[in-house]
Every structure is written in C-alpha cells, then in structure tokens.
Design a protein around this motif. Structure first.
Motif, PDB file in Angstrom:
ATOM      1  N   VAL A  13       3.505 -55.665 -17.255  1.00 30.20           N
ATOM      2  CA  VAL A  13       3.119 -55.981 -15.874  1.00 30.20           C
ATOM      3  C   VAL A  13       3.365 -57.461 -15.585  1.00 30.20           C
ATOM      4  O   VAL A  13       3.970 -57.828 -14.569  1.00 30.20           O
ATOM      5  N   ARG A  14       2.913 -58.308 -16.485  1.00 32.72           N
ATOM      6  CA  ARG A  14       3.094 -59.751 -16.295  1.00 32.72           C
ATOM      7  C   ARG A  14       4.579 -60.118 -16.261  1.00 32.72           C
ATOM      8  O   ARG A  14       5.005 -60.926 -15.425  1.00 32.72           O
ATOM      9  N   LYS A  15       5.375 -59.492 -17.113  1.00 26.96           N
ATOM     10  CA  LYS A  15       6.810 -59.800 -17.159  1.00 26.96           C
ATOM     11  C   LYS A  15       7.505 -59.389 -15.859  1.00 26.96           C
ATOM     12  O   LYS A  15       8.356 -60.121 -15.332  1.00 26.96           O
ATOM     13  N   VAL A  16       7.148 -58.205 -15.337  1.00 31.52           N
ATOM     14  CA  VAL A  16       7.738 -57.737 -14.079  1.00 31.52           C
ATOM     15  C   VAL A  16       7.469 -58.728 -12.956  1.00 31.52           C
ATOM     16  O   VAL A  16       8.358 -59.058 -12.158  1.00 31.52           O
ATOM     17  N   VAL A  17       6.228 -59.237 -12.890  1.00 34.75           N
ATOM     18  CA  VAL A  17       5.879 -60.211 -11.851  1.00 34.75           C
ATOM     19  C   VAL A  17       6.629 -61.521 -12.069  1.00 34.75           C
ATOM     20  O   VAL A  17       7.240 -62.068 -11.133  1.00 34.75           O
ATOM     21  N   GLU A  18       6.574 -62.038 -13.301  1.00 32.92           N
ATOM     22  CA  GLU A  18       7.158 -63.356 -13.567  1.00 32.92           C
ATOM     23  C   GLU A  18       8.675 -63.347 -13.483  1.00 32.92           C
ATOM     24  O   GLU A  18       9.289 -64.373 -13.165  1.00 32.92           O
ATOM     25  N   ASP A  19       9.303 -62.183 -13.708  1.00 34.92           N
ATOM     26  CA  ASP A  19      10.751 -62.075 -13.555  1.00 34.92           C
ATOM     27  C   ASP A  19      11.173 -61.892 -12.099  1.00 34.92           C
ATOM     28  O   ASP A  19      12.373 -61.815 -11.810  1.00 34.92           O
ATOM     29  N   GLY A  20      10.200 -61.798 -11.194  1.00 31.93           N
ATOM     30  CA  GLY A  20      10.510 -61.683  -9.769  1.00 31.93           C
ATOM     31  C   GLY A  20      11.071 -60.337  -9.353  1.00 31.93           C
ATOM     32  O   GLY A  20      11.703 -60.232  -8.291  1.00 31.93           O
ATOM     33  N   LEU A  21      10.830 -59.283 -10.147  1.00 32.64           N
ATOM     34  CA  LEU A  21      11.429 -57.979  -9.853  1.00 32.64           C
ATOM     35  C   LEU A  21      10.840 -57.321  -8.607  1.00 32.64           C
ATOM     36  O   LEU A  21      11.454 -56.407  -8.046  1.00 32.64           O
ATOM     37  N   LEU A  22       9.673 -57.775  -8.171  1.00 32.38           N
ATOM     38  CA  LEU A  22       9.042 -57.207  -6.974  1.00 32.38           C
ATOM     39  C   LEU A  22       9.162 -58.125  -5.764  1.00 32.38           C
ATOM     40  O   LEU A  22       8.686 -57.780  -4.681  1.00 32.38           O
ATOM     41  N   GLY A  23       9.799 -59.287  -5.930  1.00 33.48           N
ATOM     42  CA  GLY A  23       9.786 -60.282  -4.866  1.00 33.48           C
ATOM     43  C   GLY A  23       8.400 -60.885  -4.748  1.00 33.48           C
ATOM     44  O   GLY A  23       7.625 -60.904  -5.712  1.00 33.48           O
ATOM     45  N   ASP A  24       8.061 -61.370  -3.565  1.00 30.83           N
ATOM     46  CA  ASP A  24       6.710 -61.902  -3.342  1.00 30.83           C
ATOM     47  C   ASP A  24       5.698 -60.775  -3.488  1.00 30.83           C
ATOM     48  O   ASP A  24       5.761 -59.770  -2.770  1.00 30.83           O
ATOM     49  N   VAL A  25       4.768 -60.920  -4.426  1.00 31.78           N
ATOM     50  CA  VAL A  25       3.764 -59.874  -4.644  1.00 31.78           C
ATOM     51  C   VAL A  25       2.696 -59.989  -3.563  1.00 31.78           C
ATOM     52  O   VAL A  25       2.147 -61.058  -3.314  1.00 31.78           O
ATOM     53  N   LEU A  26       2.395 -58.859  -2.925  1.00 36.65           N
ATOM     54  CA  LEU A  26       1.488 -58.852  -1.778  1.00 36.65           C
ATOM     55  C   LEU A  26       0.178 -58.114  -2.047  1.00 36.65           C
ATOM     56  O   LEU A  26      -0.859 -58.466  -1.498  1.00 36.65           O
ATOM     57  N   GLU A  27       0.240 -57.085  -2.880  1.00 38.39           N
ATOM     58  CA  GLU A  27      -0.948 -56.258  -3.119  1.00 38.39           C
ATOM     59  C   GLU A  27      -0.949 -55.782  -4.561  1.00 38.39           C
ATOM     60  O   GLU A  27       0.053 -55.269  -5.053  1.00 38.39           O
ATOM     61  N   VAL A  28      -2.088 -55.950  -5.226  1.00 36.47           N
ATOM     62  CA  VAL A  28      -2.227 -55.595  -6.640  1.00 36.47           C
ATOM     63  C   VAL A  28      -3.552 -54.868  -6.827  1.00 36.47           C
ATOM     64  O   VAL A  28      -4.565 -55.234  -6.239  1.00 36.47           O
ATOM     65  N   GLU A  29      -3.549 -53.828  -7.667  1.00 35.77           N
ATOM     66  CA  GLU A  29      -4.779 -53.123  -8.004  1.00 35.77           C
ATOM     67  C   GLU A  29      -4.777 -52.846  -9.497  1.00 35.77           C
ATOM     68  O   GLU A  29      -3.860 -52.196 -10.011  1.00 35.77           O
ATOM     69  N   PHE A  30      -5.800 -53.359 -10.194  1.00 39.58           N
ATOM     70  CA  PHE A  30      -5.977 -53.120 -11.624  1.00 39.58           C
ATOM     71  C   PHE A  30      -7.233 -52.277 -11.819  1.00 39.58           C
ATOM     72  O   PHE A  30      -8.281 -52.576 -11.235  1.00 39.58           O
ATOM     73  N   HIS A  31      -7.143 -51.243 -12.664  1.00 40.06           N
ATOM     74  CA  HIS A  31      -8.285 -50.379 -12.968  1.00 40.06           C
ATOM     75  C   HIS A  31      -8.589 -50.394 -14.464  1.00 40.06           C
ATOM     76  O   HIS A  31      -7.675 -50.446 -15.282  1.00 40.06           O
ATOM     77  N   TYR A  32      -9.874 -50.302 -14.775  1.00 39.21           N
ATOM     78  CA  TYR A  32     -10.301 -50.068 -16.166  1.00 39.21           C
ATOM     79  C   TYR A  32     -11.466 -49.086 -16.080  1.00 39.21           C
ATOM     80  O   TYR A  32     -12.629 -49.478 -15.980  1.00 39.21           O
ATOM     81  N   ASP A  33     -11.145 -47.797 -16.078  1.00 42.10           N
ATOM     82  CA  ASP A  33     -12.138 -46.762 -15.813  1.00 42.10           C
ATOM     83  C   ASP A  33     -12.456 -45.946 -17.054  1.00 42.10           C
ATOM     84  O   ASP A  33     -11.657 -45.867 -17.989  1.00 42.10           O
ATOM     85  N   ARG A  34     -13.641 -45.310 -17.008  1.00 38.22           N
ATOM     86  CA  ARG A  34     -14.074 -44.416 -18.078  1.00 38.22           C
ATOM     87  C   ARG A  34     -14.785 -43.225 -17.446  1.00 38.22           C
ATOM     88  O   ARG A  34     -15.123 -43.249 -16.265  1.00 38.22           O
ATOM     89  N   PHE A  35     -15.018 -42.201 -18.248  1.00 34.39           N
ATOM     90  CA  PHE A  35     -15.867 -41.098 -17.789  1.00 34.39           C
ATOM     91  C   PHE A  35     -16.953 -40.910 -18.833  1.00 34.39           C
ATOM     92  O   PHE A  35     -16.730 -40.330 -19.898  1.00 34.39           O
ATOM     93  N   LYS A  36     -18.122 -41.447 -18.523  1.00 33.20           N
ATOM     94  CA  LYS A  36     -19.189 -41.459 -19.522  1.00 33.20           C
ATOM     95  C   LYS A  36     -20.536 -41.593 -18.814  1.00 33.20           C
ATOM     96  O   LYS A  36     -21.002 -42.687 -18.532  1.00 33.20           O
ATOM     97  N   GLU A  37     -21.143 -40.444 -18.523  1.00 35.88           N
ATOM     98  CA  GLU A  37     -22.445 -40.453 -17.845  1.00 35.88           C
ATOM     99  C   GLU A  37     -23.558 -40.937 -18.776  1.00 35.88           C
ATOM    100  O   GLU A  37     -24.481 -41.629 -18.361  1.00 35.88           O
ATOM    101  N   GLU A  38     -23.450 -40.580 -20.076  1.00 33.80           N
ATOM    102  CA  GLU A  38     -24.519 -40.941 -21.011  1.00 33.80           C
ATOM    103  C   GLU A  38     -24.518 -42.443 -21.288  1.00 33.80           C
ATOM    104  O   GLU A  38     -23.488 -43.115 -21.189  1.00 33.80           O
TER     105      GLU A  38
END
Length: 348
Positions: A133-158
């Motif tokens: 992810v960092r390489k894609v951004v730093e290599d400019g493959l997306l142009g100016d980055v405008l919107e980013v969403e990072f998730h770190y989710d789990r499924f654990k009620e207990e």
C-alpha cells in the motif's frame, strides 16, 4: 559483527512469544539474555540459555543488559520504560507508546538526557499488505490521493481472556490497541493531519471498554478514514485508496503472526510471502493507458524492525520507529476521544 546486544523481555505472553523472542533469537546481532516469567518458565522450552527473573525490577537491575523490551500491559508502559531508562538501558516499548501525551513527552526528554535509544515497536509497518500500500502511494500510481480507508476488524463478541484488556481504565480498548497500528500506518504515509473527527463506542454486550471506533484524519484535499470493530463477521478490504488517476484495493493478508503462533521461526528465505490470491487490485492509468491488474506484494518481515534497532545501536543509523512517532499516535488518540465525547472536529 560487533558484540551482540544483550536483550531482556519484560514478559513472555503473546507479544513476547510471537513478536519479539523469535526475531531476537534469529538475528545474530542480538542475544536473548533474560525474560520475566513469574511461574511457568515457558521461555526456556524454546530458548534454554535464557535467564528467568521473577519481576521486572530484577530484570532492570541486570547490568549485562543493553536493551530492554517493555511488552507489558499498556498502563505499565510509562512506569517500566522510565525505570529502564533510569537504569541506563536502551528501550523498545510496545505500542501504544504511553497512555497520555504528557507521559510520552517526559520519556522522550529522559531518553535524550541519557543519550539512550527509545523506540516504539510498530511491527505493522513491516506487514506485507501495508508495505505494498505504501509503495503504491509513494510511487504515484494513484496520482494525488484523495480518499483512504483502513480497516482492522474482528468478530469476537466474547471478552478477552487477558483480564487487563477488559478493565475500564486509561489505555484499554480498541482505539489504543488496534487503533495504534492503523493510526501509525496512516501517519507514516501521509503525515500528521490538520484535524481529527472520531466516534468511539462500546458495542459488545458485556464490554466496559471501547470495541468500535471510526476516525477521520483531515488533510488539505485528502481524508483518511480509520475503522475497527469487534463485530464484523464479513470483513471489507483492509485498505481502500482512491486517487485522481486510480484506485488500489487490498486485503489484510500478512501471514507472519499466524506462522509465529505455530512456533515457526522467521529464518527462511520465503518468510512473510503472501499467497497470490491475496495480492492487491490496482486499477489506474499509467502513461496514458488504463491498467487493471493484481500486483504482487513484497514479503513482510518484522526482522526488518530489529535490523533497524541493531543498525541504530551499532552503526549510528536512524531509529526505525522513533518515540516521537509513537507520541504522534497518542496525540491522535487523545484528539479522537475528545472529538467523540464533544461530537465535533478537533484541530491538532
């Protein structure tokens, strides 16, 4: 090679077993010298040469140790790091660096006054998924980055079997725990934001600590949204990035923790290699041509962090994760809690 860095671990729970001891053991520049274990003495089953201490104070007093790893519950980070620095030891402290900004500032000043290394263990910088992810951004493959969403989710009620994680006190909860990873990843790529908005909640039935958060980091044109929840059965992609030229979508796929928990040592050439079906989807424009393809990730390797520590202590090279980096994460955490409580955007 120089004299090995004699290293002590403050505990041998999940963090010590998986994230620290194996890498200290396989790196020839380190020696896993001592570990605090009050009863089980599990360390010596894998590392029979290690000294066992019954408490942290005894570990700090070991004159042979050059480096101490503070990998104990969050609320102890300030106390134990301060004690280690006062004992003349270099210190690696697990994330989150401290519970408050004021604590972090004090430790940074203490380390500087004693000319000691103080580093925060942000191992998720060395995950295969984040690195691409960092390489894609730093290599400019997306142009100016405008919107980013990072998730770190789990499924654990207990609730967690680790009782200290489920007590309603400063430093517990998902924002300090998983949030420290996501915030550090966002800051490492995009820098400090101008402002933060946050929504921090408790959603599990019996929980007394936050187990859900959403926060937005505001930049000039860019918005970085970070989310974590303990009640996500069907997870979204972990990394979603949109820029003026294209998009990149990536799963959370680093395999190191799973291997380490099985007892596999990180000493093989293919360590941290992702399966091809986990590669990220790049849909962008390169040299006037639209490209839509899955691109390979590099290997993840937490050993790179320990190599950075070795290079800093033995070769005078930069600290791989500075205490200032850790402090900036705490600044964002404090601002996120403030935003959630006051239901407003908080300027940093």
């Amino acid at each position: 090679m120089s004299t090995p860095i004699k290293t002590g671990l403050c505990s041998y729970g999940h963090s010590g077993y998986a994230f620290h001891a194996p890498f200290i053991h396989v790196h020839p520049g380190f020696e896993l010298t001592a570990v605090v274990e009050r009863s089980k003495h599990l360390t010596q089953q894998r590392y029979p040469y290690v000294k066992i201490y019954n408490d942290v104070k005894a570990l700090m007093a070991d004159a042979s140790l050059e480096l101490i790893v503070v990998n104990t519950p969050n609320y102890t980070h300030y106390e134990y790091t301060k004690a280690a620095l006062q004992a003349g030891k270099n210190v690696i402290v697990e994330k989150p660096f401290t519970v408050t900004v004021a604590q972090g500032e004090e430790l940074i000043q203490l380390a500087a006054s004693k000319k000691l290394l103080l580093s925060v263990y942000q191992n998720r910088r060395f995950d295969s998924d984040y690195k691409i992810v960092r390489k894609v951004v730093e290599d400019g493959l997306l142009g100016d980055v405008l919107e980013v969403e990072f998730h770190y989710d789990r499924f654990k009620e207990e609730l967690s079997y680790k009782k200290h994680k489920e007590v309603a006190e400063a430093g517990t909860g998902v924002l300090y725990d998983l949030g420290s990873h996501l915030i550090d990843q966002g800051l490492t790529i995009f820098g400090m934001p101008q402002a933060v908005w946050g929504d921090v909640r408790i959603i599990r039935k019996d929980s007394v600590v936050d187990d859900y958060f959403e926060l937005v980091m505001y930049y000039d044109q860019l918005r970085v949204r970070l989310k974590s929840s303990y009640l996500v059965r069907e997870a979204l992609p972990a990394y979603i990035l949109h820029g003026r030229k294209g998009s990149f979508i990536k799963s959370k796929s680093d395999i190191q923790e799973a291997l380490l928990m099985k007892g596999v040592l990180p000493d093989t050439p293919d360590w941290g290699a992702e399966a091809p079906h986990e590669w990220g989807l790049l849909h962008t424009e390169i040299n006037g041509k639209v490209v839509k393809e899955f691109i390979p990730s590099g290997n993840g390797n937490y050993l790179d962090y320990y190599q950075g520590i070795y290079s800093a202590l033995r070769e005078g090279k930069p600290n791989p994760v500075t205490a200032e980096d850790g402090l900036n994460v705490i600044r964002v955490i404090e601002a996120t809690f403030k935003s959630s409580e006051e239901k407003r955007v908080v300027t940093l």
